[in-house]
Write a protein that holds these residues in place. Structure first.
Motif, PDB file in Angstrom:
ATOM      1  N   THR A 175       0.843  -1.195   0.000  1.00 27.19           N
ATOM      2  CA  THR A 175       0.000   0.000   0.000  1.00 27.19           C
ATOM      3  C   THR A 175       0.878   1.245   0.000  1.00 27.19           C
ATOM      4  N   LEU A 176       0.298   2.378  -0.418  1.00 26.32           N
ATOM      5  CA  LEU A 176       0.989   3.670  -0.391  1.00 26.32           C
ATOM      6  C   LEU A 176       0.570   4.482   0.831  1.00 26.32           C
ATOM      7  N   LEU A 177       0.076   3.797   1.853  1.00 23.05           N
ATOM      8  CA  LEU A 177      -0.496   4.459   3.018  1.00 23.05           C
ATOM      9  C   LEU A 177       0.461   5.464   3.648  1.00 23.05           C
ATOM     10  N   ASP A 178       1.743   5.124   3.779  1.00 26.09           N
ATOM     11  CA  ASP A 178       2.689   6.006   4.456  1.00 26.09           C
ATOM     12  C   ASP A 178       2.766   7.384   3.805  1.00 26.09           C
ATOM     13  N   PHE A 179       2.553   7.451   2.491  1.00 28.82           N
ATOM     14  CA  PHE A 179       2.657   8.722   1.783  1.00 28.82           C
ATOM     15  C   PHE A 179       1.424   9.598   1.980  1.00 28.82           C
ATOM     16  N   SER A 180       0.380   9.056   2.585  1.00 27.74           N
ATOM     17  CA  SER A 180      -0.820   9.856   2.826  1.00 27.74           C
ATOM     18  C   SER A 180      -0.670  10.733   4.062  1.00 27.74           C
ATOM     19  N   TYR A 181       0.348  10.481   4.896  1.00 31.03           N
ATOM     20  CA  TYR A 181       0.555  11.264   6.107  1.00 31.03           C
ATOM     21  C   TYR A 181       1.431  12.485   5.872  1.00 31.03           C
ATOM     22  N   ASN A 182       2.315  12.406   4.892  1.00 31.96           N
ATOM     23  CA  ASN A 182       3.240  13.500   4.600  1.00 31.96           C
ATOM     24  C   ASN A 182       3.191  13.779   3.103  1.00 31.96           C
ATOM     25  N   LYS A 183       2.915  15.007   2.724  1.00 26.83           N
ATOM     26  CA  LYS A 183       2.734  15.339   1.311  1.00 26.83           C
ATOM     27  C   LYS A 183       3.960  15.986   0.685  1.00 26.83           C
ATOM     28  N   LYS A 184       5.030  16.177   1.451  1.00 25.89           N
ATOM     29  CA  LYS A 184       6.224  16.824   0.901  1.00 25.89           C
ATOM     30  C   LYS A 184       7.478  16.141   1.437  1.00 25.89           C
ATOM     31  N   TYR A 185       8.386  15.802   0.527  1.00 22.45           N
ATOM     32  CA  TYR A 185       9.618  15.100   0.898  1.00 22.45           C
ATOM     33  C   TYR A 185      10.814  15.811   0.267  1.00 22.45           C
ATOM     34  N   SER A 186      11.834  16.070   1.081  1.00 26.49           N
ATOM     35  CA  SER A 186      13.038  16.745   0.605  1.00 26.49           C
ATOM     36  C   SER A 186      14.265  15.995   1.097  1.00 26.49           C
ATOM     37  N   ALA A 187      15.206  15.784   0.216  1.00 26.15           N
ATOM     38  CA  ALA A 187      16.480  15.174   0.601  1.00 26.15           C
ATOM     39  C   ALA A 187      17.335  16.217   1.332  1.00 26.15           C
ATOM     40  N   PRO A 188      18.328  15.799   2.106  1.00 20.60           N
ATOM     41  CA  PRO A 188      19.174  16.754   2.842  1.00 20.60           C
ATOM     42  C   PRO A 188      20.012  17.627   1.909  1.00 20.60           C
ATOM     43  N   ASP A 189      20.323  18.845   2.380  1.00 25.02           N
ATOM     44  CA  ASP A 189      21.167  19.767   1.615  1.00 25.02           C
ATOM     45  C   ASP A 189      22.643  19.443   1.828  1.00 25.02           C
ATOM     46  N   GLY A 190      23.444  19.821   0.840  1.00 21.71           N
ATOM     47  CA  GLY A 190      24.893  19.680   0.976  1.00 21.71           C
ATOM     48  C   GLY A 190      25.447  20.686   1.982  1.00 21.71           C
ATOM     49  N   GLU A 191      26.592  20.354   2.536  1.00 20.19           N
ATOM     50  CA  GLU A 191      27.211  21.223   3.539  1.00 20.19           C
ATOM     51  C   GLU A 191      27.970  22.361   2.858  1.00 20.19           C
ATOM     52  N   LYS A 192      27.954  23.502   3.486  1.00 18.00           N
ATOM     53  CA  LYS A 192      28.681  24.673   2.989  1.00 18.00           C
ATOM     54  C   LYS A 192      30.185  24.413   3.024  1.00 18.00           C
ATOM     55  N   GLY A 193      30.907  24.990   2.042  1.00 18.42           N
ATOM     56  CA  GLY A 193      32.370  24.869   2.044  1.00 18.42           C
ATOM     57  C   GLY A 193      32.978  25.530   3.272  1.00 18.42           C
ATOM     58  N   ARG A 194      34.242  25.191   3.543  1.00 15.75           N
ATOM     59  CA  ARG A 194      34.916  25.748   4.715  1.00 15.75           C
ATOM     60  C   ARG A 194      36.234  26.397   4.315  1.00 15.75           C
ATOM     61  N   SER A 195      36.791  27.106   5.260  1.00 12.74           N
ATOM     62  CA  SER A 195      38.091  27.731   5.012  1.00 12.74           C
ATOM     63  C   SER A 195      39.179  26.663   4.977  1.00 12.74           C
ATOM     64  N   LYS A 196      40.386  27.087   4.696  1.00  8.75           N
ATOM     65  CA  LYS A 196      41.532  26.183   4.566  1.00  8.75           C
ATOM     66  C   LYS A 196      41.286  25.133   3.483  1.00  8.75           C
ATOM     67  N   SER A 197      40.562  25.554   2.437  1.00 10.07           N
ATOM     68  CA  SER A 197      40.316  24.716   1.241  1.00 10.07           C
ATOM     69  C   SER A 197      39.548  23.438   1.541  1.00 10.07           C
ATOM     70  N   GLN A 198      38.760  23.437   2.598  1.00  8.44           N
ATOM     71  CA  GLN A 198      38.033  22.225   2.959  1.00  8.44           C
ATOM     72  C   GLN A 198      36.686  22.155   2.229  1.00  8.44           C
ATOM     73  N   HIS A 199      36.460  21.026   1.614  1.00  5.68           N
ATOM     74  CA  HIS A 199      35.232  20.786   0.852  1.00  5.68           C
ATOM     75  C   HIS A 199      34.091  20.461   1.818  1.00  5.68           C
TER      76      HIS A 199
END
Length: 421
Positions: free
Chosen positions: A54-78
């Motif tokens: 069943t697709l029941l679980d999707f009836s409780y939440n109507k919006k799904y977003s994956a996590p965002d990438g982390e901001k770059g850092r100083s000292k050339s850190q990705h």
């Protein structure tokens, strides 16, 4: 609760911003760029899990977003790349673009995956953007924003055999007797409002999945009654068991019912006509049954019929054996109901230029708008880089050809600037 259709919004994660930074170390004069790039946003992925029905679980939440990438850092850190968000769906789930109705993808087998929301690319920091003669510039990119999509999920149950027939012809009784499924059974129409699955086995140990599907009515192929809610589930079956009330318990004519059901099936999808079908003449314990059966065979002498009484459980073993034989024969000639294709929500496109009623020149297009969104306009260096990239893409030339003059206003997304030739 059985849910077989939901509408939701999905979005991949945004890319992390790159940063502007410079080396600030003792004994290092004129330290070079040291701003790291942002991490990529996570993808939003659908994955088939065999045990779901069943697709029941999707009836409780109507919006799904994956996590965002982390901001770059100083000292050339990705910045760290975000993890993917994996959402589990039942086998037989079809993904549609809800804005256009286009089929995006069909998920049918266990662990099959599809990326429905792609994560944005991380923005580059000034370390990665540094070039000869540009090492001291304050340049960086914002992370790429991921797009949000409106999608519709439809579940089409994957079963070997589908029971079809008018309301109250005995489908629920049949599946309750031949399997461990426990459908609700009562003496009124539309007792079965949702499909029920059961696993059954023949005396020679051949097993298959059988689906008890809601009853049809006239006009179901146009969506009347349970309509398409029923019909979508018959598409993936290999064999159709067409159950008729041969005893005319409610004054029904089994010949008329047979013709009406087939008419609705074939009107909904002509491929259903190619599926193997076995007529199950039920309620043979009633007085009118033999007379009706004779009339049916006279009109349809070439149609294969098996006689049963679900109430007294007579003829069920023969029905199961014939069904298993038809499944064995149909194994290599399964007709797919829909051709699976991959649909891109927004294909990459060139830019377009138009002029509105206020004489503002509007530039649109995915590449141009992405460049705008990934540009940090707070520094002069980034503004100049944005202008140079537009020039390389041919936007300046196209604007001149469209009639733009120095001083005219040009708009890209929400940003307006004065054109300077």
């Amino acid at each position: 609760m059985f849910i077989d259709q939901v509408r939701i919004k999905v979005k991949g994660g945004d890319g992390g911003d790159g940063i502007t930074a410079f080396r600030r170390e003792k004994y290092v004069a004129l330290g070079g760029p040291a701003g790291g790039s942002g991490g990529d946003g996570g993808n939003l992925i659908f994955e088939v899990e065999e045990g779901l029905r069943t697709l029941l679980d999707f009836s409780y939440n109507k919006k799904y977003s994956a996590p965002d990438g982390e901001k770059g850092r100083s000292k050339s850190q990705h910045g760290k790349n975000a993890e993917d968000l994996i959402l589990k769906v039942p086998p037989g789930t079809s993904i549609y673009n809800d804005d256009t109705g286009e089929l995006i993808y069909d998920l049918t087998h266990n662990h099959q995956q599809y990326i429905v929301g792609k994560g944005g690319r991380g923005g580059r920091g000034n370390v990665e953007l540094a070039r000869a003669g540009r090492a001291g510039l304050e340049i960086r990119e914002n992370g790429e924003p991921a797009k949000e999509h409106n999608i519709r999920l439809e579940l089409k149950l994957i079963s070997d055999v589908g029971l079809v027939g008018m309301p109250s012809v005995g489908k629920s009784t049949i599946i309750s007797v031949v399997s461990k499924a426990k459908p609700k059974i009562a003496a009124y129409h539309f007792t079965t409002l949702v499909p029920k699955l059961g696993v059954t086995k023949t005396t020679d140990n051949r097993s298959f999945v059988i689906a008890d599907l809601p009853g049809l009515i006239a006009g179901a192929s146009q969506g009347k009654g349970l309509g398409h809610q029923f019909l979508r589930h018959i598409e993936r079956t290999k064999v159709i068991l067409h159950v008729l009330d041969m005893g005319s318990f409610e004054g029904r004519d089994p010949i008329e019912d047979y013709e009406q059901i087939n008419s609705e099936l074939f009107a909904y999808n002509y491929n259903l006509e190619k599926k193997s079908q076995l007529v199950v003449a039920n309620k043979m314990d009633l007085p009118m049954a033999e007379e009706n059966l004779a009339r049916f065979k006279e009109k349809y002498p070439d149609v294969e019929v098996v006689t049963i009484s679900a109430l007294t459980q007579s003829g069920l073993e023969l029905m199961l054996t014939k069904t298993a034989d038809m499944l064995d024969a149909a194994e290599d000639i399964v007709v797919e109901a829909e051709h699976v294709k991959v649909y891109k929500f927004m294909p990459e496109e060139d830019f377009y230029i138009r002029q509105d009623e206020d004489d503002v020149y509007i530039v649109t297009g995915e590449r141009v708008e992405k460049l705008f969104l990934m540009t940090d306009f707070s520094t002069y260096d980034n503004q100049r880089r944005f202008a140079n990239q537009l020039r390389k893409m041919g936007v300046d030339k196209a604007l001149r050809e469209a009639g733009v003059q120095s001083g005219d206003i040009v708009r890209i997304a929400d940003y307006e600037f004065e054109f300077n030739d």
